[in-house]
Motif scaffolding. Sequence first.
Motif, PDB file in Angstrom:
ATOM      1  N   UNK A  24       0.828  -1.205   0.000  1.00 37.67           N
ATOM      2  CA  UNK A  24       0.000   0.000   0.000  1.00 37.67           C
ATOM      3  C   UNK A  24       0.861   1.253   0.000  1.00 37.67           C
ATOM      4  N   UNK A  25       1.878   1.293   0.854  1.00 40.61           N
ATOM      5  CA  UNK A  25       2.781   2.450   0.890  1.00 40.61           C
ATOM      6  C   UNK A  25       3.469   2.620  -0.464  1.00 40.61           C
ATOM      7  N   UNK A  26       3.903   1.527  -1.054  1.00 42.50           N
ATOM      8  CA  UNK A  26       4.561   1.600  -2.366  1.00 42.50           C
ATOM      9  C   UNK A  26       3.617   2.166  -3.425  1.00 42.50           C
ATOM     10  N   UNK A  37      10.883   1.619  -6.064  1.00 41.92           N
ATOM     11  CA  UNK A  37      11.504   0.329  -6.333  1.00 41.92           C
ATOM     12  C   UNK A  37      11.070  -0.597  -5.209  1.00 41.92           C
ATOM     13  N   UNK A  38      10.257  -1.596  -5.548  1.00 35.95           N
ATOM     14  CA  UNK A  38       9.716  -2.529  -4.565  1.00 35.95           C
ATOM     15  C   UNK A  38      10.476  -3.844  -4.667  1.00 35.95           C
ATOM     16  N   UNK A  39      11.105  -4.244  -3.557  1.00 36.31           N
ATOM     17  CA  UNK A  39      11.882  -5.483  -3.513  1.00 36.31           C
ATOM     18  C   UNK A  39      11.090  -6.555  -2.799  1.00 36.31           C
ATOM     19  N   UNK A  40      10.922  -7.693  -3.447  1.00 40.07           N
ATOM     20  CA  UNK A  40      10.237  -8.840  -2.875  1.00 40.07           C
ATOM     21  C   UNK A  40      11.284  -9.796  -2.317  1.00 40.07           C
ATOM     22  N   UNK A  41      11.236  -9.991  -0.997  1.00 40.50           N
ATOM     23  CA  UNK A  41      12.193 -10.868  -0.333  1.00 40.50           C
ATOM     24  C   UNK A  41      11.438 -11.790   0.613  1.00 40.50           C
ATOM     25  N   UNK A  42      12.088 -12.831   1.081  1.00 35.58           N
ATOM     26  CA  UNK A  42      11.430 -13.751   2.007  1.00 35.58           C
ATOM     27  C   UNK A  42      10.143 -14.280   1.415  1.00 35.58           C
ATOM     28  N   UNK A  43       9.112 -14.347   2.228  1.00 37.32           N
ATOM     29  CA  UNK A  43       7.842 -14.929   1.791  1.00 37.32           C
ATOM     30  C   UNK A  43       7.120 -14.093   0.733  1.00 37.32           C
ATOM     31  N   UNK A  44       7.458 -12.818   0.606  1.00 32.39           N
ATOM     32  CA  UNK A  44       6.825 -12.012  -0.453  1.00 32.39           C
ATOM     33  C   UNK A  44       7.353 -12.394  -1.831  1.00 32.39           C
ATOM     34  N   UNK A  45       8.423 -13.178  -1.884  1.00 29.87           N
ATOM     35  CA  UNK A  45       8.985 -13.613  -3.168  1.00 29.87           C
ATOM     36  C   UNK A  45       7.942 -14.322  -4.025  1.00 29.87           C
ATOM     37  N   UNK A  46       7.027 -15.023  -3.388  1.00 29.17           N
ATOM     38  CA  UNK A  46       6.007 -15.762  -4.133  1.00 29.17           C
ATOM     39  C   UNK A  46       5.135 -14.856  -4.984  1.00 29.17           C
ATOM     40  N   UNK A  47       4.993 -13.580  -4.624  1.00 30.24           N
ATOM     41  CA  UNK A  47       4.142 -12.661  -5.373  1.00 30.24           C
ATOM     42  C   UNK A  47       4.724 -12.292  -6.731  1.00 30.24           C
ATOM     43  N   UNK A  48       5.949 -12.690  -6.995  1.00 31.25           N
ATOM     44  CA  UNK A  48       6.553 -12.466  -8.311  1.00 31.25           C
ATOM     45  C   UNK A  48       6.014 -13.457  -9.342  1.00 31.25           C
ATOM     46  N   UNK A  72       4.420  -0.925 -10.651  1.00 31.98           N
ATOM     47  CA  UNK A  72       5.077  -1.221 -11.927  1.00 31.98           C
ATOM     48  C   UNK A  72       4.964  -0.066 -12.906  1.00 31.98           C
ATOM     49  N   UNK A  73       3.871   0.675 -12.834  1.00 30.62           N
ATOM     50  CA  UNK A  73       3.652   1.778 -13.761  1.00 30.62           C
ATOM     51  C   UNK A  73       4.613   2.936 -13.547  1.00 30.62           C
ATOM     52  N   UNK A  74       5.133   3.091 -12.340  1.00 29.26           N
ATOM     53  CA  UNK A  74       5.981   4.253 -12.078  1.00 29.26           C
ATOM     54  C   UNK A  74       7.364   3.891 -11.566  1.00 29.26           C
ATOM     55  N   UNK A  75       7.638   2.640 -11.418  1.00 25.03           N
ATOM     56  CA  UNK A  75       8.935   2.243 -10.881  1.00 25.03           C
ATOM     57  C   UNK A  75       9.241   0.831 -11.298  1.00 25.03           C
ATOM     58  N   UNK A  76       9.540   0.004 -10.336  1.00 27.94           N
ATOM     59  CA  UNK A  76       9.851  -1.366 -10.692  1.00 27.94           C
ATOM     60  C   UNK A  76       9.713  -2.305  -9.521  1.00 27.94           C
ATOM     61  N   UNK A  77       9.618  -3.585  -9.858  1.00 27.30           N
ATOM     62  CA  UNK A  77       9.538  -4.629  -8.846  1.00 27.30           C
ATOM     63  C   UNK A  77      10.699  -5.578  -9.074  1.00 27.30           C
ATOM     64  N   UNK A  97       7.979  -7.835 -16.343  1.00 31.40           N
ATOM     65  CA  UNK A  97       8.377  -6.604 -15.680  1.00 31.40           C
ATOM     66  C   UNK A  97       9.065  -6.796 -14.339  1.00 31.40           C
ATOM     67  N   UNK A  98       9.040  -8.007 -13.798  1.00 31.23           N
ATOM     68  CA  UNK A  98       9.734  -8.276 -12.538  1.00 31.23           C
ATOM     69  C   UNK A  98      11.146  -8.728 -12.875  1.00 31.23           C
ATOM     70  N   UNK A  99      12.119  -8.075 -12.264  1.00 33.14           N
ATOM     71  CA  UNK A  99      13.506  -8.485 -12.480  1.00 33.14           C
ATOM     72  C   UNK A  99      13.987  -9.253 -11.258  1.00 33.14           C
TER      73      UNK A  99
END
Length: 120
Positions: A24-26, A37-48, A72-77, A97-99
Motif C-alpha cells: 500500500x505504501x509503495x 523500487x519494490x523489492x520482494x524478499x522472504x515470503x513475499x517472493x512468491x508474489x513475483x 510497476x507503472x511508475x517504478x519497478x519490482x 516486468x519483474x527483475x
Amino acid sequence: MAQKLVIKVTAGADAPERCSQAFTVAAVAAASGVEVSLWLTGESAWFALPGKAAEFTLPHAAPLPELMEAVSASGGITLCSQCAARRSIGEEDVLDGVRIAGAQVFVSEIMADGTQALVY
C-alpha cells in the motif's frame, strides 16, 4: 520529498498486515509521483509468480495485483536473487516486468542521492 523510494517487503501471507502495508505504501508513493523500487524478499517472493498476488486476501485492504500494477507503472519490482533461488524461481517463471537481482543492486539503489528506504 524523496526522488526515489526503495521498499523491501519481507512478509507474505505469513504476516498479512505487514505485507499489505508495504504494498500500500509503495502504491500510494507511486501514485504521488515518487519513483518506487519494490523489492520482494522472504515470503513475499512468491508474489513475483503469476496468480500468487491474487491469492492474497486481507479484509479492508486493496488487492495486491492492483497495488503491484500501480508500482510497476511508475517504478519497478525486483525479486531478491537468493530468495528466488531458495524457492526454485527462475526468470522464466516471474511476471512480466519483474527483475531478479541481488544485494549489490539493492545497496546501489538505497545509496543513491535522494533515495529513502523502508523495510517491512
